[in-house]
Design a protein around this motif. Structure first.
Motif, PDB file in Angstrom:
ATOM      1  N   UNK A 170       0.819  -1.201   0.000  1.00 28.62           N
ATOM      2  CA  UNK A 170       0.000   0.000   0.000  1.00 28.62           C
ATOM      3  C   UNK A 170       0.859   1.260   0.000  1.00 28.62           C
ATOM      4  N   UNK A 171       0.313   2.368  -0.516  1.00 27.46           N
ATOM      5  CA  UNK A 171       1.028   3.651  -0.409  1.00 27.46           C
ATOM      6  C   UNK A 171       1.080   4.110   1.045  1.00 27.46           C
ATOM      7  N   UNK A 172       1.882   5.132   1.291  1.00 26.75           N
ATOM      8  CA  UNK A 172       2.052   5.646   2.647  1.00 26.75           C
ATOM      9  C   UNK A 172       0.849   6.461   3.107  1.00 26.75           C
ATOM     10  N   UNK A 173       0.256   7.240   2.184  1.00 26.30           N
ATOM     11  CA  UNK A 173      -0.852   8.125   2.534  1.00 26.30           C
ATOM     12  C   UNK A 173      -1.769   8.308   1.320  1.00 26.30           C
ATOM     13  N   UNK A 174      -2.961   8.868   1.594  1.00 26.72           N
ATOM     14  CA  UNK A 174      -3.927   9.224   0.549  1.00 26.72           C
ATOM     15  C   UNK A 174      -4.380  10.664   0.752  1.00 26.72           C
ATOM     16  N   UNK A 175      -4.560  11.390  -0.356  1.00 25.79           N
ATOM     17  CA  UNK A 175      -5.148  12.728  -0.314  1.00 25.79           C
ATOM     18  C   UNK A 175      -6.253  12.769  -1.362  1.00 25.79           C
ATOM     19  N   UNK A 176      -7.477  13.031  -0.918  1.00 21.31           N
ATOM     20  CA  UNK A 176      -8.641  13.042  -1.807  1.00 21.31           C
ATOM     21  C   UNK A 176      -9.231  14.449  -1.831  1.00 21.31           C
ATOM     22  N   UNK A 177      -9.339  15.032  -3.024  1.00 24.59           N
ATOM     23  CA  UNK A 177      -9.795  16.401  -3.195  1.00 24.59           C
ATOM     24  C   UNK A 177     -11.175  16.397  -3.850  1.00 24.59           C
ATOM     25  N   UNK A 178     -12.205  16.786  -3.100  1.00 22.20           N
ATOM     26  CA  UNK A 178     -13.591  16.729  -3.597  1.00 22.20           C
ATOM     27  C   UNK A 178     -13.882  15.389  -4.264  1.00 22.20           C
ATOM     28  N   UNK A 179     -13.643  14.280  -3.579  1.00 20.83           N
ATOM     29  CA  UNK A 179     -13.719  12.970  -4.239  1.00 20.83           C
ATOM     30  C   UNK A 179     -15.130  12.589  -4.676  1.00 20.83           C
TER      31      UNK A 179
END
Length: 301
Positions: A170-179
């Motif tokens: 898995x990636x280290x983190x997630x960033x979701x912008x107006x998902x």
């Protein structure tokens, strides 16, 4: 308090009638045909000057790798652009990626994934999965943040859930912008939110979803609608939404789901903001960028 610049930009979009024009029968198909004929935007002057840019093909689709010439950061951003899964990446996305690189020194992978209605979710996910695995081999999963706006935000969540389900790194983190997380647009609060949203409509969400689904598929199925899949065991997540956008409902339900399942999800709701405001040249976007950069550069406990 909403800034004057944001108020002005949102006013221009509202009076343009774009939201209504896109819903006229046949008009949306013409917009998409024109967009696909034009093709994706490419990295601008600043990126070409300050980054080594490699364009390769993955599953027959273009993929851009951007490596800042001023080295110094191991951070890598895997960015999935928005556009309802139907529209190409635009210059606004590249401007945002430029800001991320300038603030963090990160290298970036940008897959130009197959678009609907010509392609369905399975084809797009296959390309993005391969692109992510290549990024892991180059940078290491522990250095990767998966980020996306709108449909790219939904894609980012769905990709990470799929990786977890397949027991992959898995990636280290997630960033979701107006998902954009739910193709059904069935949440009751969206009827009221639609009145304040100047760009996105319930009908538009469902129509875009139908183009991305294969015939006969349930629009609530995973991974096309990642909101209906579990979120436990995922990396820490930072989510942004505007109080005046239809997709606020998706972000709120994701946060609630995360609280119930023990996922680490931080939700930022900006008052009076519209869809993907964080990509716009407004003060509120600068504030959001500061919060994104802090999240990216803060080591996990």
């Amino acid at each position: 308090m909403i800034s004057l610049r944001a108020r002005f930009l949102f006013f221009l979009v509202r009076i343009s009638g774009l939201k209504d024009r896109l819903l006229k029968p046949g008009r949306d198909e013409k917009f998409i045909a024109r967009d696909h004929a034009r093709g994706p935007a490419t990295p601008g002057r600043w990126l070409r000057k300050h980054c080594d840019i490699e364009q390769v093909e993955v599953n027959g689709q273009p993929l851009f790798r951007l490596n800042p010439r001023a080295k110094g950061s191991s951070l890598h951003i895997f960015y999935l652009h928005g556009g309802g899964y139907a529209f190409n990446i635009v210059s606004l996305h590249w401007h945002f990626i430029r800001k991320l690189i300038r603030r963090t020194g990160a290298s970036v992978t940008v897959p130009i994934y197959p678009l609907s209605p010509e392609n369905k979710w399975d084809v797009s996910y296959a390309m993005v999965m391969e692109a992510f695995e290549q990024a892991v081999s180059l940078h290491g999963a522990e250095n990767i943040v998966v980020m996306g706006d709108s449909a790219g935000g939904g894609f980012s969540l769905g990709l990470t859930q799929m990786l977890r389900n397949q027991r992959k790194t898995l990636p280290d983190k997630l960033v979701l912008l107006s998902p954009y997380l739910d193709q059904t647009a069935a949440d009751s609060t969206q009827v009221e939110l639609e009145k304040t949203d100047i760009l996105i409509s319930i009908e538009g969400i469902r129509r875009l979803g139908s183009w991305w689904m294969r015939d006969g598929e349930d629009p609530a199925m995973f991974p096309a609608s990642p909101l209906f899949e579990t979120v436990d065991g995922l990396p820490p997540m930072l989510v942004f939404a505007g109080s005046d956008e239809v997709l606020l409902a998706d972000a709120l339900r994701l946060k609630q789901k995360g609280d119930q399942e023990g996922a680490e999800i931080e939700l930022k709701v900006y008052d009076r903001m519209q869809h993907v405001w964080m990509l716009l040249p407004i003060p509120e976007a600068k504030r959001a960028l500061n919060e994104i950069v802090d999240f990216l550069l803060t080591a996990k406990a």
